[in-house]
Design a protein around this motif. Structure first.
Motif, PDB file in Angstrom:
ATOM      1  N   TYR A 184       0.799  -1.214   0.000  1.00 39.99           N
ATOM      2  CA  TYR A 184       0.000   0.000   0.000  1.00 39.99           C
ATOM      3  C   TYR A 184       0.836   1.270   0.000  1.00 39.99           C
ATOM      4  O   TYR A 184       0.325   2.335  -0.260  1.00 39.99           O
ATOM      5  CB  TYR A 184      -0.956   0.026   1.201  1.00 39.99           C
ATOM      6  CG  TYR A 184      -0.312  -0.231   2.543  1.00 39.99           C
ATOM      7  CD1 TYR A 184      -0.298  -1.526   3.059  1.00 39.99           C
ATOM      8  CD2 TYR A 184       0.266   0.782   3.279  1.00 39.99           C
ATOM      9  CE1 TYR A 184       0.285  -1.776   4.281  1.00 39.99           C
ATOM     10  CE2 TYR A 184       0.841   0.529   4.504  1.00 39.99           C
ATOM     11  CZ  TYR A 184       0.850  -0.758   5.006  1.00 39.99           C
ATOM     12  OH  TYR A 184       1.416  -0.997   6.211  1.00 39.99           O
TER      13      TYR A 184
ATOM     14  N   ASN B  85      -8.170   0.867   6.622  1.00 35.64           N
ATOM     15  CA  ASN B  85      -8.096   0.348   5.254  1.00 35.64           C
ATOM     16  C   ASN B  85      -9.505  -0.096   4.878  1.00 35.64           C
ATOM     17  O   ASN B  85      -9.964  -1.157   5.294  1.00 35.64           O
ATOM     18  CB  ASN B  85      -7.112  -0.818   5.162  1.00 35.64           C
ATOM     19  CG  ASN B  85      -6.852  -1.218   3.715  1.00 35.64           C
ATOM     20  OD1 ASN B  85      -7.630  -0.925   2.812  1.00 35.64           O
ATOM     21  ND2 ASN B  85      -5.744  -1.896   3.496  1.00 35.64           N
ATOM     22  N   THR B  86     -10.198   0.734   4.102  1.00 40.98           N
ATOM     23  CA  THR B  86     -11.582   0.442   3.763  1.00 40.98           C
ATOM     24  C   THR B  86     -11.738   0.350   2.259  1.00 40.98           C
ATOM     25  O   THR B  86     -10.967   0.932   1.493  1.00 40.98           O
ATOM     26  CB  THR B  86     -12.517   1.541   4.292  1.00 40.98           C
ATOM     27  OG1 THR B  86     -12.144   2.793   3.702  1.00 40.98           O
ATOM     28  CG2 THR B  86     -12.424   1.653   5.801  1.00 40.98           C
ATOM     29  N   GLN B  87     -12.748  -0.372   1.848  1.00 42.47           N
ATOM     30  CA  GLN B  87     -13.034  -0.575   0.432  1.00 42.47           C
ATOM     31  C   GLN B  87     -14.536  -0.445   0.212  1.00 42.47           C
ATOM     32  O   GLN B  87     -15.333  -1.046   0.928  1.00 42.47           O
ATOM     33  CB  GLN B  87     -12.539  -1.964   0.004  1.00 42.47           C
ATOM     34  CG  GLN B  87     -12.712  -2.264  -1.466  1.00 42.47           C
ATOM     35  CD  GLN B  87     -12.031  -3.580  -1.849  1.00 42.47           C
ATOM     36  OE1 GLN B  87     -10.868  -3.798  -1.536  1.00 42.47           O
ATOM     37  NE2 GLN B  87     -12.770  -4.461  -2.500  1.00 42.47           N
TER      38      GLN B  87
ATOM     39  N   CYS C  92     -15.522   5.628  -1.460  1.00 43.64           N
ATOM     40  CA  CYS C  92     -15.096   5.771  -0.072  1.00 43.64           C
ATOM     41  C   CYS C  92     -15.425   7.160   0.459  1.00 43.64           C
ATOM     42  O   CYS C  92     -15.375   8.158  -0.264  1.00 43.64           O
ATOM     43  CB  CYS C  92     -13.592   5.522   0.042  1.00 43.64           C
ATOM     44  SG  CYS C  92     -13.115   3.796  -0.147  1.00 43.64           S
TER      45      CYS C  92
ATOM     46  N   CYS D 105     -14.666   0.479  -7.902  1.00 46.23           N
ATOM     47  CA  CYS D 105     -14.433   0.343  -6.460  1.00 46.23           C
ATOM     48  C   CYS D 105     -13.351   1.317  -6.041  1.00 46.23           C
ATOM     49  O   CYS D 105     -12.526   1.742  -6.860  1.00 46.23           O
ATOM     50  CB  CYS D 105     -14.007  -1.101  -6.131  1.00 46.23           C
ATOM     51  SG  CYS D 105     -13.990  -1.488  -4.367  1.00 46.23           S
ATOM     52  N   GLU D 106     -13.357   1.677  -4.769  1.00 42.87           N
ATOM     53  CA  GLU D 106     -12.312   2.519  -4.202  1.00 42.87           C
ATOM     54  C   GLU D 106     -11.764   1.878  -2.939  1.00 42.87           C
ATOM     55  O   GLU D 106     -12.460   1.124  -2.253  1.00 42.87           O
ATOM     56  CB  GLU D 106     -12.852   3.924  -3.871  1.00 42.87           C
ATOM     57  CG  GLU D 106     -13.094   4.786  -5.101  1.00 42.87           C
ATOM     58  CD  GLU D 106     -13.461   6.207  -4.733  1.00 42.87           C
ATOM     59  OE1 GLU D 106     -13.243   7.095  -5.570  1.00 42.87           O
ATOM     60  OE2 GLU D 106     -13.963   6.432  -3.606  1.00 42.87           O
ATOM     61  N   ARG D 107     -10.506   2.213  -2.643  1.00 43.49           N
ATOM     62  CA  ARG D 107      -9.868   1.717  -1.421  1.00 43.49           C
ATOM     63  C   ARG D 107      -9.113   2.876  -0.775  1.00 43.49           C
ATOM     64  O   ARG D 107      -8.292   3.537  -1.415  1.00 43.49           O
ATOM     65  CB  ARG D 107      -8.914   0.563  -1.734  1.00 43.49           C
ATOM     66  CG  ARG D 107      -8.219  -0.012  -0.506  1.00 43.49           C
ATOM     67  CD  ARG D 107      -7.515  -1.322  -0.849  1.00 43.49           C
ATOM     68  NE  ARG D 107      -6.519  -1.158  -1.884  1.00 43.49           N
ATOM     69  CZ  ARG D 107      -5.914  -2.175  -2.503  1.00 43.49           C
ATOM     70  NH1 ARG D 107      -6.268  -3.416  -2.207  1.00 43.49           N
ATOM     71  NH2 ARG D 107      -4.999  -1.949  -3.419  1.00 43.49           N
TER      72      ARG D 107
ATOM     73  N   SER E 267      -6.837   4.173   2.581  1.00 46.36           N
ATOM     74  CA  SER E 267      -6.037   3.735   3.725  1.00 46.36           C
ATOM     75  C   SER E 267      -5.238   4.906   4.283  1.00 46.36           C
ATOM     76  O   SER E 267      -4.872   5.836   3.553  1.00 46.36           O
ATOM     77  CB  SER E 267      -5.072   2.602   3.324  1.00 46.36           C
ATOM     78  OG  SER E 267      -4.078   3.087   2.433  1.00 46.36           O
TER      79      SER E 267
END
Length: 420
Positions: free
Chosen positions: A16, A325-327, A331, A364-366, A368
């Protein structure tokens, strides 16, 4: 989650974020262009006045989350942001005190056979300085679809046209078999749109399959040409004979005595094959969907002012810890129940979201936020002083060449006397 900031083998910090040595760049294995260099950390440290020092508390332990089952973006863990939780009740204190600092230093010195422990035991702890680095990232995984038309010479055969079914729109195509893993840096796929083929007349030759030769009929009106256009032989200059120094003549072998040569391009036919349709006069057209999956990155680095003077080797020993750390499809800023400043930092990262073109859709998004925990301790005695670093949640001590009590004379196996 604790991850090495830089591994000894590849110099990478997990998947990451990456930190490279000063003046260098370490490429990421998952996303090109997401590296963070030590120079960038130093630059962030030079402008750290945006946040008050309370954002940067020492990160020196890593117990389990206080609320492991809570549905929250950020984990409200004391150790992750130190005294930011100073008003949050009587939770256990995670900042190292003087006794713990001395114990860590004494233990480190004890593994050096030629170092004395007196400075670690008796010198005054003059300052404890936070040198933490915070890295926030937002990865946006998008799918971009565009339509192009391809043409090729048509020599006959079956055509998959509209009479065989309804032509699908570009976002109606089922590409599940081509779909890559989420957050892959880049992938491209080409798919022929079903029932989009058609046969059309070649516009280059108007369906004739041949075009006028520009070599021998370049001065003719469009659509007109002359056959049997001949050119003067360059060897005999149109005479058909080659003159020699003794006064004799021989037949020119280049033009066989004719004095003229046919057009080298069309053999004086006046027409040549159309290169667009390869002489068939027709083209087969089809629509092709160009689909690109890619990950765009928005990143923000924040560091304390003290991080600007931390040796490069310290950051290479540190271990980065993910605070969140989210998905999700889109977001939102992380929520830390006890830290307004981390919430603000997360919001600023989200605000730098990469723009998505009209032809693309977000899959999608991530998001962190990670911290690289480093604490600098300065010890003094009268006018003498030395500094060392407590690095990461493992509490590793980094001390090099500045410890005052060293007695190596080359008679022991430590090899310090070699200055390696």
């Amino acid at each position: 989650m604790e991850q090495p900031l830089l591994s000894s083998e590849s110099g990478k910090w997990s998947s990451y974020e990456h930190v490279g040595r000063a003046g260098s760049v370490i490429p990421t294995a998952s996303l090109a262009g997401t590296e963070v260099s030590v120079d960038e950390i130093r630059s962030a440290g030079a402008f750290s006045e945006i946040y008050p020092p309370s954002l940067h508390a020492p990160l020196l332990s890593s117990p389990e989350p206080l609320y492991p089952n809570a549905h929250a973006v950020g984990y409200p863990q004391d150790e992750y942001y130190g005294h930011l939780r100073e008003n949050a009740g009587d939770g256990p204190r995670q900042i190292l005190d003087e006794v713990e600092i001395r114990e860590l230093l004494i233990d480190h010195v004890g593994h050096r056979c030629c170092w004395g422990s007196r400075p670690a035991r008796t010198w005054t702890i003059h300052a404890v300085e936070d040198c933490n680095v915070y890295v926030g990232t937002l990865e946006t995984f998008v799918e971009d679809r565009d339509m192009i038309t391809e043409k090729e010479p048509y020599s006959g055969g079956e055509v998959d046209g509209k009479e065989k079914g309804l032509e699908l729109g570009i976002w109606e195509l089922d590409l599940r078999s081509e779909f890559p893993m989420l957050f892959l840096p880049h992938k491209e796929s080409r798919t022929v749109v079903p029932h989009s083929e058609a046969v059309e007349k070649c516009s280059g030759c108007d369906g004739r399959g041949k075009i006028v030769c520009s070599t021998c009929n370049g001065n003719q009106e469009p659509g007109f040409y002359n056959e049997n256009q001949m050119f003067q032989c360059s060897a005999c200059y149109g005479r058909g004979l080659i003159a020699h120094k003794d006064g004799s003549d021989t037949i020119c072998q280049n033009c066989k005595g004719k004095g003229k040569l046919p057009c080298a391009t069309c053999r004086s036919h006046g027409l040549i094959e159309c290169q667009t349709c390869r002489g068939h006069g027709s083209l087969l057209t089809r629509k092709v969907a160009i689909v690109k999956w890619r990950t765009s990155l928005a990143r923000k680095v924040n560091a304390t002012r003290g991080a600007a003077s931390v040796p490069d080797e310290v950051f290479h020993r540190a271990k980065g810890v993910q605070l969140c750390n989210t998905q999700a499809h889109q977001c939102t800023p992380a929520y830390f129940a006890d830290s307004y400043l981390l919430n603000k930092f997360s919001s600023e990262v989200i605000a730098e979201r990469a723009q998505v073109p009209p032809t693309a859709r977000v899959i999608c998004e991530r998001h962190s936020i990670s911290v690289v925990p480093v604490t600098r301790v300065t010890m003094t005695r009268q006018r003498a002083s030395f500094s060392f670093y407590i690095v990461g949640t493992s509490r590793e001590v980094y001390l090099k060449d500045t410890y005052p009590s060293r007695f190596c004379w080359g008679l022991c196996p430590c090899l310090d006397w070699l200055n390696l």
